[in-house]
Write an enzyme that holds these catalytic residues in place. Structure first.
Site, mmCIF file in Angstrom:
data_model
loop_
_atom_site.group_PDB
_atom_site.id
_atom_site.type_symbol
_atom_site.label_atom_id
_atom_site.label_comp_id
_atom_site.label_asym_id
_atom_site.label_seq_id
_atom_site.Cartn_x
_atom_site.Cartn_y
_atom_site.Cartn_z
ATOM 1 N N ARG A 1 0.993 -1.324 -0.038
ATOM 2 C CA ARG A 1 -0.096 -0.175 0.127
ATOM 3 C C ARG A 1 0.786 1.378 0.115
ATOM 4 O O ARG A 1 2.052 1.149 0.305
ATOM 5 C CB ARG A 1 -0.789 -0.013 1.190
ATOM 6 N N LYS B 1 -0.938 -2.672 7.185
ATOM 7 C CA LYS B 1 -2.132 -2.428 7.861
ATOM 8 C C LYS B 1 -2.399 -3.055 9.009
ATOM 9 O O LYS B 1 -2.579 -4.249 9.188
ATOM 10 C CB LYS B 1 -3.293 -2.521 6.862
ATOM 11 N N HIS C 1 -3.235 2.192 -5.155
ATOM 12 C CA HIS C 1 -3.773 0.924 -4.664
ATOM 13 C C HIS C 1 -4.098 0.101 -6.018
ATOM 14 O O HIS C 1 -4.057 -1.246 -5.783
ATOM 15 C CB HIS C 1 -5.098 1.184 -3.897
ATOM 16 N N ARG D 1 -1.112 -2.380 -6.514
ATOM 17 C CA ARG D 1 -1.601 -3.502 -5.297
ATOM 18 C C ARG D 1 -2.237 -4.507 -6.165
ATOM 19 O O ARG D 1 -1.995 -5.788 -5.993
ATOM 20 C CB ARG D 1 -2.301 -3.130 -4.172
ATOM 21 N N HIS E 1 -2.856 -10.745 3.484
ATOM 22 C CA HIS E 1 -4.365 -10.657 3.956
ATOM 23 C C HIS E 1 -4.348 -11.591 5.237
ATOM 24 O O HIS E 1 -3.872 -12.704 5.226
ATOM 25 C CB HIS E 1 -5.043 -11.127 2.849
ATOM 26 N N TYR F 1 -10.027 -11.272 -5.427
ATOM 27 C CA TYR F 1 -9.056 -11.369 -6.648
ATOM 28 C C TYR F 1 -9.561 -12.544 -7.622
ATOM 29 O O TYR F 1 -8.895 -12.983 -8.450
ATOM 30 C CB TYR F 1 -7.541 -11.286 -6.125
#
Length: 312
Positions: free
Chosen positions: A163, A187, A255, A258, A281, A290
């Protein structure tokens, strides 16, 4: 005092710079937000106030309607990625609450901003094609310090899926050259260790050999103009947007790179599990976004369908 201003319900004129300064102090002292977040909010609020001006440089927040606030955000839906639009909405919402608390308007218009729907609520992620990515990476002039830095940054984002804020926060101490890995703060405050591909490593070395060394910052990516301070999340996004425009790709934000990294994994025969590991994730549900890139990858996450055994 600047000629630009916010005119409150009592008729007093407050310059935009003073309004932003007071709002910035509120974010720092009252909300204890990070410096990068504060700068992003102020940038978006400055644009918000400028667009609402009812005469050169002046906006009367008392006269601003909920419909006008709502349309300000929705009108940007086609120009910004969902995550970027969500940030704009959050910044505007925070300022409107502060303006109401400060007496610049009698109405609390925060509810007029609404909720921004991201791809996790139904919008599929959009990635750059291989040709578009080639054009983007060809944009920086690598004969200059700015170009070398921007190329390393674009390559890092598109190959490893960081990110914007994660790339901005990358520090020299996070890189293990001997092991060929780096560890990013992601994150939620977690730490994610990733291998450094050869092309990314070479781009980082080329940049680090040319950037300022006698500075008191340990961040990898520094501003080139003025004092070599660490880049912010907004500055990273601006680099992506600027080179995308130069490459004729239209509006592209960080983004989207990404998403491009995720697509590259699947295009190379990787699985959704590997996408999740690359992007850090926490759950397979997030990675399932995705699946729109490659339906065959769903087989990795699928459970065998139970067969009848004759038991009740």
């Amino acid at each position: 005092m600047s000629g630009e201003g916010v005119e409150g319900p009592d008729g007093r004129r407050v310059s935009v710079e003073e309004a932003l300064r007071e709002f910035g102090d509120f974010l720092t002292v009252g909300k204890a937000v990070a410096v990068s977040t504060r700068e992003c909010y102020l940038r978006h609020v400055r644009t918000f106030l400028s667009e609402l001006a009812n005469r050169p440089g002046v906006v009367d927040l008392q006269a601003v309607s909920a419909v006008r606030v709502r349309s300000y955000v929705t009108d940007r839906a086609d120009r910004y990625a969902p995550e970027s639009l969500k940030l704009i909405a959050t910044a505007v919402r925070s300022f409107l609450r502060f303006a109401w608390m400060s007496g610049w308007t009698d109405s609390d218009l925060t509810g007029a901003v609404g909720t921004v729907v991201t791809h996790r609520s139904g919008k599929l992620p959009e990635a750059l094609t291989a040709e578009q990515l080639r054009r983007l990476l060809a944009s920086p002039d690598r004969r200059t310090l700015t170009g070398v830095r921007d190329y390393a940054l674009l390559l890092l984002l598109s190959r490893l899926g960081l990110r914007a804020g994660e790339a901005a926060g990358l520090r020299l101490d996070d890189i293990d050259w001997h092991a060929g890995t780096f560890t990013a703060t992601v994150k939620g405050g977690g730490r994610l260790t990733l291998p450094i591909p050869h092309d990314v490593g070479q781009a980082l070395v080329d940049y680090l050999q040319r950037r300022a060394t006698t500075v008191g910052y340990r961040e990898v990516f520094l501003q080139v103009r003025g004092e070599p301070k660490p880049m912010t999340r907004c500055a990273v996004t601006e680099v992506v947007s600027r080179h995308a425009a130069a490459a004729g790709l239209g509006t592209v934000h960080a983004h989207r790179l990404r998403h491009s990294a995720a697509r590259a994994v699947l295009a190379a025969g990787g699985t959704l599990v590997e996408v999740g590991e690359l992007l850090g994730h926490s759950t397979a549900q997030v990675t399932m976004t995705y699946a729109s890139f490659d339906l065959n990858s769903l087989a990795v996450l699928a459970r065998p369908w139970p067969t009848e055994t004759g038991d009740d």
